[in-house]
Design an enzyme around this catalytic site. Sequence first.
Site, PDB file in Angstrom:
ATOM      1  N   TYR A  56      -9.600   2.130  -4.533  1.00  0.00           N
ATOM      2  CA  TYR A  56     -10.693   1.221  -4.192  1.00  0.00           C
ATOM      3  C   TYR A  56     -12.030   1.746  -4.704  1.00  0.00           C
ATOM      4  CZ  TYR A  56      -7.196  -0.662  -0.954  1.00  0.00           C
ATOM      5  OH  TYR A  56      -6.061  -1.184  -0.413  1.00  0.00           O
ATOM      6  N   HIS A 121       1.010   3.334  -2.941  1.00  0.00           N
ATOM      7  CA  HIS A 121       0.209   2.119  -3.120  1.00  0.00           C
ATOM      8  C   HIS A 121       0.843   1.154  -4.127  1.00  0.00           C
ATOM      9  CE1 HIS A 121      -4.274   0.650  -3.386  1.00  0.00           C
ATOM     10  NE2 HIS A 121      -3.425  -0.341  -3.185  1.00  0.00           N
TER      11      HIS A 121
END
Length: 306
Positions: A56, A121
Amino acid sequence: MELRELGRTGLKLSSVGFGASPLGNVFGSVSEQQANASVRLAFQSGINFFDTSPYYGGTLSEKVLGKALKALNVPRSEYIVATKCGRYAEGFDFSAERVTRSVDESLERLQLDYVDILQCHDIEFGSLDQKLKEAGKTRFIGITGLPLEVFTYVLDRVPPGTLDVILSYCHHSINDSTLEDIVPYLKSKGVGIISASPLAMGLLTEAGPPEWHPASPELKSACRAAATYCKENGKNISKLALQYSLLNKEITSVLVGMKSVEQVEENVAAARELTASGIDEEALSEVGAILKPVKNQSWPSGIQQS
Ligand code: NAD
């Protein structure tokens, strides 16, 4: 804020979790002061679960979240932190070597000795590694991904206890409720269930989704129509969407991305109002009808489908 147990981990997570991808400027820029104030208010309002990733904002979210958590000046045991590995701004790498290094880098950015949950992820782009739990750097291991089949695929093949948690996103909101279909399966496997993106990554907001949103034009336009209906009738699409996601108590925590004190206030108020007086059934039914033509429509993600 209601606390719910996460599978067999013993962790009790707030039903609303703080999604920290906005702190990496993924949904527009956020000042450090705004980030600190949002995290502080969230914590003071009973939100104890914070989710981030090195992906992110190219590591920015972890750094900003780490500073904000440190500034709380409370014992480490009072909040639960999840981060991820395997997906980076540069691409995917689920190799044991990269994942091992990744967790050390995350801990440094977060200014923590351990994370509570480490999640691979978006595993539809790679595979799973397990060694770090033993090294004490994470307490629990999870996987995240968009296609629900990744969860059944992995859980059908790994020995029981290998995985503690799954994080699904964009499959438990008013426009797409397919996560519900596999909840009994996930429960039978003993894994904790986290559901992210109750606002469908911005589709179910008045402001609408960011430029990069992968939904089809048809889905975007139906969600816009639903948001307009709510606005014109004095209702709030985001409140309704978050409340809808919170209804299923088998789902431990609903991660909503928050980037301002106002959003934290609204989301905490939405959860409290749901507990006190339930959901606005009329609005839910109207919005459900508007979204019916695109119900459960998703988008491709992962190696096989791209
Ligand atoms: P989301 O559905 O939570 O939507 C976030 C957007 O809604 C942001 O633009 C935010 O500013 C806005 N918003 C939040 N509260 C609002 C309110 N009350 N009114 C109006 N707008 C509001 O999507 P998300 O942020 O992508 O998902 C939540 C979190 O879940 C992420 O931050 C991340 O931590 C996690 N997540 C993980 C994965 C994965 O592991 N693959 C994928 C998606 C999300």
